[in-house]
Design a protein around this motif. Structure first.
Motif, PDB file in Angstrom:
ATOM      1  N   GLU A 174       0.858  -1.184   0.000  1.00  0.00           N
ATOM      2  CA  GLU A 174       0.000   0.000   0.000  1.00  0.00           C
ATOM      3  C   GLU A 174       0.889   1.227   0.000  1.00  0.00           C
ATOM      4  O   GLU A 174       1.763   1.368   0.848  1.00  0.00           O
ATOM      5  CB  GLU A 174      -0.907  -0.005   1.229  1.00  0.00           C
ATOM      6  CG  GLU A 174      -1.948  -1.104   1.187  1.00  0.00           C
ATOM      7  CD  GLU A 174      -2.949  -1.005   2.319  1.00  0.00           C
ATOM      8  OE1 GLU A 174      -3.269   0.137   2.733  1.00  0.00           O
ATOM      9  OE2 GLU A 174      -3.397  -2.055   2.777  1.00  0.00           O
ATOM     10  N   ALA A 175       0.671   2.089  -1.004  1.00  0.00           N
ATOM     11  CA  ALA A 175       1.463   3.312  -1.123  1.00  0.00           C
ATOM     12  C   ALA A 175       0.727   4.276  -2.034  1.00  0.00           C
ATOM     13  O   ALA A 175      -0.107   3.866  -2.846  1.00  0.00           O
ATOM     14  CB  ALA A 175       2.837   2.998  -1.699  1.00  0.00           C
ATOM     15  N   ASP A 176       1.026   5.559  -1.864  1.00  0.00           N
ATOM     16  CA  ASP A 176       0.441   6.540  -2.773  1.00  0.00           C
ATOM     17  C   ASP A 176       1.015   6.380  -4.178  1.00  0.00           C
ATOM     18  O   ASP A 176       0.313   6.546  -5.167  1.00  0.00           O
ATOM     19  CB  ASP A 176       0.705   7.963  -2.260  1.00  0.00           C
ATOM     20  CG  ASP A 176      -0.047   8.262  -0.975  1.00  0.00           C
ATOM     21  OD1 ASP A 176      -1.101   7.629  -0.746  1.00  0.00           O
ATOM     22  OD2 ASP A 176       0.432   9.095  -0.204  1.00  0.00           O
ATOM     23  N   GLU A 177       2.289   6.077  -4.262  1.00  0.00           N
ATOM     24  CA  GLU A 177       2.966   5.846  -5.536  1.00  0.00           C
ATOM     25  C   GLU A 177       3.964   4.719  -5.351  1.00  0.00           C
ATOM     26  O   GLU A 177       4.513   4.542  -4.268  1.00  0.00           O
ATOM     27  CB  GLU A 177       3.718   7.106  -5.976  1.00  0.00           C
ATOM     28  CG  GLU A 177       2.828   8.283  -6.271  1.00  0.00           C
ATOM     29  CD  GLU A 177       3.615   9.519  -6.683  1.00  0.00           C
ATOM     30  OE1 GLU A 177       4.767   9.354  -7.168  1.00  0.00           O
ATOM     31  OE2 GLU A 177       3.092  10.619  -6.537  1.00  0.00           O
TER      32      GLU A 177
END
Length: 171
Positions: free
Chosen positions: A7-10
């Motif tokens: 899980e990560a923004d980018e």
């Protein structure tokens, strides 16, 4: 092959042109075209044995190239071909020599007289990669006639670059 979650923004997925599409598809990312439009830039090494020592593995590898065959096109970008100098130390040269086992020793005794070049041919995205039933890459890729003719031209250019010193090495 344990499943895991990121899980990560980018994020950046850098698994190469073969494995990146497989990971994306297995992760249900990217849509149905993931793995289509495969481009591999075919490369072909050419080696020659000269009468004098060259010692290709000494000095700066890929220090020279012949770019006379390169072209650019507004629609397709880089085309044509390029020939680059390459090198290999004794260990690598022995393992990648495409010779019969009984001929490798004879080749290696003259390794210091070997020079090599790599013929590079930009291609257009004509291939496709998918996972087979076992999850391994299944690659559908074939040289176009244009790529084949440019590879031949590149090999001829590499051969001409050393003709004044080249000696034959009969196997």
């Amino acid at each position: 092959r344990a499943p895991f979650r990121v899980e990560a923004d980018e994020f950046v997925l850098a698994a190469g042109s073969i494995h990146t599409p497989l990971i994306l598809r297995a992760s249900n990312l990217g849509g149905p075209a993931v793995g289509d439009f495969l481009s591999l830039q075919p490369q072909l090494p050419v080696a020659a044995i000269f009468p004098d020592d060259v010692v290709m593995y000494r000095g700066i590898p890929q220090a020279a190239y012949v770019g006379d065959g390169e072209t650019t096109d507004a629609e397709y970008g880089l085309g044509g071909f390029r020939v680059e100098s390459i090198s290999a130390g004794p260990g690598m040269a022995a393992t990648i020599a495409t010779l019969k086992a009984q001929d490798v020793h004879r080749f290696m005794t003259r390794l210091n007289q070997v020079a090599a070049a790599l013929c590079l041919v930009p291609d257009q995205p004509v291939g496709r990669v998918r996972a087979d039933a076992n999850g391994r890459p299944s690659i559908d890729y074939a040289f176009t006639p244009d790529v084949q003719s440019r590879l031949v031209a590149a090999v001829k250019t590499a051969a001409r670059a050393g003709l004044n010193k080249l000696v034959t090495f009969d196997m």
